[in-house]
Design a protein around this motif. Sequence first.
Motif, PDB file in Angstrom:
ATOM      1  N   ARG A 414      -7.876  -0.629 -13.803  1.00 16.23           N
ATOM      2  CA  ARG A 414      -7.107  -1.706 -14.569  1.00 16.23           C
ATOM      3  C   ARG A 414      -6.689  -2.773 -13.188  1.00 16.23           C
ATOM      4  NH1 ARG A 414      -1.803  -1.829 -18.031  1.00 16.23           N
ATOM      5  NH2 ARG A 414      -1.821  -3.971 -18.612  1.00 16.23           N
ATOM      6  N   GLY A 415      -6.181  -2.245 -12.301  1.00 16.76           N
ATOM      7  CA  GLY A 415      -5.678  -3.071 -11.182  1.00 16.76           C
ATOM      8  C   GLY A 415      -6.923  -3.641 -10.463  1.00 16.76           C
ATOM      9  N   GLU A 416      -8.012  -2.870 -10.294  1.00 15.48           N
ATOM     10  CA  GLU A 416      -9.222  -3.605  -9.631  1.00 15.48           C
ATOM     11  C   GLU A 416     -10.000  -4.432 -10.442  1.00 15.48           C
ATOM     12  OE1 GLU A 416     -11.278  -0.243  -7.988  1.00 15.48           O
ATOM     13  OE2 GLU A 416      -9.828   0.532  -6.714  1.00 15.48           O
ATOM     14  N   ALA A 417      -9.841  -4.431 -11.650  1.00 17.39           N
ATOM     15  CA  ALA A 417     -10.531  -5.453 -12.667  1.00 17.39           C
ATOM     16  C   ALA A 417      -9.560  -6.583 -12.690  1.00 17.39           C
ATOM     17  CB  ALA A 417     -10.450  -4.891 -14.228  1.00 17.39           C
ATOM     18  N   MET A 418      -8.379  -6.512 -12.713  1.00 19.80           N
ATOM     19  CA  MET A 418      -7.292  -7.741 -12.386  1.00 19.80           C
ATOM     20  C   MET A 418      -7.692  -8.496 -11.053  1.00 19.80           C
ATOM     21  SD  MET A 418      -3.773  -7.178 -14.128  1.00 19.80           S
ATOM     22  CE  MET A 418      -3.402  -9.129 -14.375  1.00 19.80           C
ATOM     23  N   ALA A 419      -7.955  -7.444  -9.980  1.00 18.42           N
ATOM     24  CA  ALA A 419      -7.941  -8.240  -8.745  1.00 18.42           C
ATOM     25  C   ALA A 419      -9.342  -9.158  -8.754  1.00 18.42           C
ATOM     26  CB  ALA A 419      -8.392  -6.871  -7.642  1.00 18.42           C
ATOM     27  N   GLN A 421     -10.309 -11.017 -10.598  1.00 13.75           N
ATOM     28  CA  GLN A 421     -10.004 -12.323 -11.474  1.00 13.75           C
ATOM     29  C   GLN A 421      -8.809 -13.115 -10.703  1.00 13.75           C
ATOM     30  OE1 GLN A 421      -9.826 -12.240 -15.728  1.00 13.75           O
ATOM     31  NE2 GLN A 421      -9.637  -9.925 -15.430  1.00 13.75           N
ATOM     32  N   ILE A 422      -8.403 -12.783  -9.459  1.00 10.94           N
ATOM     33  CA  ILE A 422      -7.474 -13.257  -8.886  1.00 10.94           C
ATOM     34  C   ILE A 422      -8.085 -14.201  -7.676  1.00 10.94           C
ATOM     35  CG2 ILE A 422      -5.254 -13.021  -7.368  1.00 10.94           C
ATOM     36  CD1 ILE A 422      -4.382 -10.612  -9.204  1.00 10.94           C
ATOM     37  N   LYS A 423      -7.745 -15.296  -7.553  1.00  9.62           N
ATOM     38  CA  LYS A 423      -8.378 -16.322  -6.315  1.00  9.62           C
ATOM     39  C   LYS A 423      -7.585 -15.865  -5.100  1.00  9.62           C
ATOM     40  CE  LYS A 423     -11.022 -18.346  -9.132  1.00  9.62           C
ATOM     41  NZ  LYS A 423     -12.494 -17.348  -9.389  1.00  9.62           N
ATOM     42  N   ALA A 424      -7.827 -14.930  -4.348  1.00 12.22           N
ATOM     43  CA  ALA A 424      -7.020 -14.718  -3.072  1.00 12.22           C
ATOM     44  C   ALA A 424      -8.097 -14.068  -1.891  1.00 12.22           C
ATOM     45  CB  ALA A 424      -5.666 -14.076  -3.238  1.00 12.22           C
ATOM     46  N   GLY A 425      -7.523 -14.384  -0.660  1.00  8.08           N
ATOM     47  CA  GLY A 425      -8.433 -13.270   0.338  1.00  8.08           C
ATOM     48  C   GLY A 425      -8.433 -11.990   0.230  1.00  8.08           C
ATOM     49  N   THR A 426      -7.263 -11.623  -0.153  1.00 11.68           N
ATOM     50  CA  THR A 426      -6.913  -9.994  -0.171  1.00 11.68           C
ATOM     51  C   THR A 426      -6.147  -9.629  -1.542  1.00 11.68           C
ATOM     52  OG1 THR A 426      -6.823  -9.734   2.338  1.00 11.68           O
ATOM     53  CG2 THR A 426      -5.900  -8.015   0.718  1.00 11.68           C
ATOM     54  N   VAL A 427      -6.528  -8.787  -2.250  1.00 16.08           N
ATOM     55  CA  VAL A 427      -5.648  -8.264  -3.409  1.00 16.08           C
ATOM     56  C   VAL A 427      -5.434  -6.914  -3.178  1.00 16.08           C
ATOM     57  CG1 VAL A 427      -5.442  -8.186  -5.928  1.00 16.08           C
ATOM     58  CG2 VAL A 427      -6.776  -9.963  -5.092  1.00 16.08           C
ATOM     59  N   MET A 428      -4.023  -6.507  -3.033  1.00 15.64           N
ATOM     60  CA  MET A 428      -3.733  -5.122  -2.637  1.00 15.64           C
ATOM     61  C   MET A 428      -3.386  -4.574  -4.316  1.00 15.64           C
ATOM     62  SD  MET A 428      -1.990  -4.725   0.910  1.00 15.64           S
ATOM     63  CE  MET A 428      -2.337  -3.211   1.141  1.00 15.64           C
ATOM     64  N   ILE A 429      -3.864  -3.272  -4.294  1.00 17.09           N
ATOM     65  CA  ILE A 429      -3.329  -2.509  -5.416  1.00 17.09           C
ATOM     66  C   ILE A 429      -2.199  -1.679  -5.107  1.00 17.09           C
ATOM     67  CG2 ILE A 429      -3.861  -1.126  -7.813  1.00 17.09           C
ATOM     68  CD1 ILE A 429      -5.741  -3.677  -7.176  1.00 17.09           C
ATOM     69  N   ASN A 430      -0.878  -1.626  -5.760  1.00 18.75           N
ATOM     70  CA  ASN A 430       0.322  -0.872  -5.471  1.00 18.75           C
ATOM     71  C   ASN A 430       0.737  -0.813  -3.938  1.00 18.75           C
ATOM     72  OD1 ASN A 430       0.464   0.041  -8.060  1.00 18.75           O
ATOM     73  ND2 ASN A 430      -0.994   1.466  -7.732  1.00 18.75           N
ATOM     74  N   ASP A 431       0.492  -2.231  -3.397  1.00 19.98           N
ATOM     75  CA  ASP A 431       1.285  -2.121  -2.102  1.00 19.98           C
ATOM     76  C   ASP A 431       1.144  -3.802  -1.691  1.00 19.98           C
ATOM     77  OD1 ASP A 431       2.511  -1.647   0.465  1.00 19.98           O
ATOM     78  OD2 ASP A 431       1.003  -0.758   1.469  1.00 19.98           O
ATOM     79  N   VAL A 432       1.881  -3.966  -0.851  1.00 19.51           N
ATOM     80  CA  VAL A 432       1.911  -5.248  -0.044  1.00 19.51           C
ATOM     81  C   VAL A 432       1.898  -5.542   1.342  1.00 19.51           C
ATOM     82  CG1 VAL A 432       2.993  -6.702  -1.977  1.00 19.51           C
ATOM     83  CG2 VAL A 432       4.426  -5.217  -0.037  1.00 19.51           C
ATOM     84  N   ILE A 433       1.131  -6.642   2.160  1.00 13.13           N
ATOM     85  CA  ILE A 433       1.249  -6.868   3.532  1.00 13.13           C
ATOM     86  C   ILE A 433       0.819  -6.083   4.285  1.00 13.13           C
ATOM     87  CG2 ILE A 433       3.079  -7.627   5.296  1.00 13.13           C
ATOM     88  CD1 ILE A 433       5.061  -8.503   3.538  1.00 13.13           C
ATOM     89  N   SER A 434       0.673  -4.584   4.000  1.00 18.80           N
ATOM     90  CA  SER A 434       0.062  -3.822   4.935  1.00 18.80           C
ATOM     91  C   SER A 434      -1.365  -3.735   4.851  1.00 18.80           C
ATOM     92  CB  SER A 434       0.222  -2.157   4.343  1.00 18.80           C
ATOM     93  OG  SER A 434      -0.234  -2.001   3.219  1.00 18.80           O
ATOM     94  N   CYS A 435      -2.334  -4.755   4.199  1.00 21.79           N
ATOM     95  CA  CYS A 435      -3.653  -4.980   4.707  1.00 21.79           C
ATOM     96  C   CYS A 435      -3.777  -5.664   6.220  1.00 21.79           C
ATOM     97  CB  CYS A 435      -3.977  -6.023   3.382  1.00 21.79           C
ATOM     98  SG  CYS A 435      -3.129  -7.499   3.248  1.00 21.79           S
ATOM     99  N   PHE A 436      -2.643  -6.418   6.584  1.00 23.17           N
ATOM    100  CA  PHE A 436      -2.395  -6.933   7.828  1.00 23.17           C
ATOM    101  C   PHE A 436      -2.830  -5.794   8.876  1.00 23.17           C
ATOM    102  CE2 PHE A 436      -0.581  -8.881  11.453  1.00 23.17           C
ATOM    103  CZ  PHE A 436      -1.130 -10.222  11.589  1.00 23.17           C
ATOM    104  N   GLY A 437      -2.171  -4.576   8.642  1.00 22.48           N
ATOM    105  CA  GLY A 437      -2.278  -3.551   9.583  1.00 22.48           C
ATOM    106  C   GLY A 437      -3.693  -2.521   9.344  1.00 22.48           C
ATOM    107  N   ILE A 438      -4.574  -3.086   8.685  1.00 22.55           N
ATOM    108  CA  ILE A 438      -5.747  -2.428   8.187  1.00 22.55           C
ATOM    109  C   ILE A 438      -6.845  -2.826   9.383  1.00 22.55           C
ATOM    110  CG2 ILE A 438      -7.636  -1.563   7.035  1.00 22.55           C
ATOM    111  CD1 ILE A 438      -5.537  -1.756   4.645  1.00 22.55           C
TER     112      ILE A 438
END
Length: 525
Positions: A414-419, A421-438
């Motif tokens: 469900r989270g990935e299906a919503m992702a 539809q969201i207009k953004a460079g990154t969509v994280m499911i169940n976390d925030v900001i840490s994409c910057f550390g990947i």
Amino acid sequence: MATEARVVGNSTIVSTNPATGEVLAELACASSSDVQAAVLRAKQAQPAWEATPPRERVAVLRRFQRLLCEQRDQVADLICREAGKPAVEALTTEVLVILDAAEFCIHNAHDFLREEPLPHANLAMKTKRGKLLREPFGVIGIISPWNYPFSIAATETLGALVTGNAVVLKPSEFTPLIALELQRLLLAAGVNPDLMQVVIGEGPTGAALIESPIDKLIFTGSVATGKRVAEAAARKLLPVVLELGGKDPMIVLDDADVEIASSGALWGAFMNAGQTCLSVERCYVHRSLYENFLEACSNKIAKLRVGNGIGSEVEVGPLIHERQLRIVDEHVRDAVIHGARLLQGGKRLTELGPNFYAPTLLADVTRDMRIIREETFGPVLPVAPFDTDDEAIRLANDSDFGLAASVWTTNRRRGEAMAKQIKAGTVMINDVISCFGIAEAPHGGFKLSGIGRTHGKMGLAEMVQVKNVDTDLLPGMPKVWWFGYGEQFRQQMNGFIDLLFARSWGKKLKGALRSAGLLRRGNRI
Ligand code: NDP
């Protein structure tokens, strides 16, 4: 008490500790001619660096990585003192991120820069061999902000250097010492001083860098400055990457774990005192969880320790300067005047020092409030309820920004299906900001949040120009498409097109017969 680095007599800036106002250093500003001279030195040094085998450039990064690992406490301490962030965050969101970014370059640069064969599918091109080369631009100008003064400047510098470029870095006037520390480590690792130069100063120094003969610019900062930078770059068709602001939404679905989501929201909104481009700036919670979520957030905020970031116990440090504090205060007041409920914070903490603001929780925010439309960049968590998934997506997309977003749910699909539809460079499911550390993950935004990507292979791709080298394997043969046109040639080419693209096998066969004489074509010029 001075709380901002400022220009003194147009020739120096003062670096201060935002938690205490203590003056850390006074530094000379680079003039336009200093910037020009730095870029010319870089231009002279760069060809030899480009000619250095990638393996040797990687070895320099390895030494840098080792030095940073050994001296991490010293680097983190400086980040604490000049940017005001808690010691733990200086270590995790700055030092660790760069150790990992270096690791990524060390392991991937060689393959990334390898010549790439380019197969030719078209029958007419079968006598040729193509390959792609990835070549450095030359001198990369980097203009960086104060909020991640080490990790942003270093990620971009490492990517530029390992691909064979020279770098001239203009750090924010508020965090020049951290940029000089990065330079010190790179030089100690063996980088030629002309290949990694730092020009200190305010906005005009950045403007002078854009006007200088750099070959590409990587800019990270606000949308307002980004637009000015893009205009100046467009006048000279200078290629640019723009990493700009965000207004990242967090969506908490009805099946989310309130305990987990509330802790995530707190970290997302208050880490680095909310001064993160990827901060949670808007939080939408399903109505069935709304009051529980607010209560959990409120209880947890009461436990946060705010103070001078030096030492391991503090969770929320000061804001960088008074101007930032004013913006946060204005947004909170505007929200309250327009009907938001203030559940926590909403005030300066002058007893702690010049730039502290209490972690703030606002409920019932709406889109007519500044806090929902403009980047706040401070320790505020604005929350609003929603009723359906479609409404949550509409609210999330209702913004001029599109840097990142997060969806909180116990149902991954469900989270990935919503992702999607969201207009953004990154969509994280169940976390925030840490994409910057990947280190592998591209970082960049949709809409006003920017142009281009940093980090990962896409970040390396921004540091090189792709050259297509194509070699004909039959140099003694004139090409069929050269001059000497005529009706027979036209018929033959029509036959060839049928051979390649006609839908029926019969037509293809006829096309083959009609085009048979192409290679022996007479009347060539
Ligand atoms: P600013 O836009 O104010 O400044 C960014 C950099 O540009 C600074 O080095 C600044 O110098 C310099 N600068 C200012 N004026 C000019 C000019 N006319 N020409 C060239 N350079 C200029 O941003 P902040 O430093 O305040 O950083 C916060 C902003 O950065 C937020 O909007 C945040 O969202 C965004 N950001 C985006 C990120 C992303 O990856 N998308 C990551 C981190 C932050 P000086 O400071 O000396 O004025």
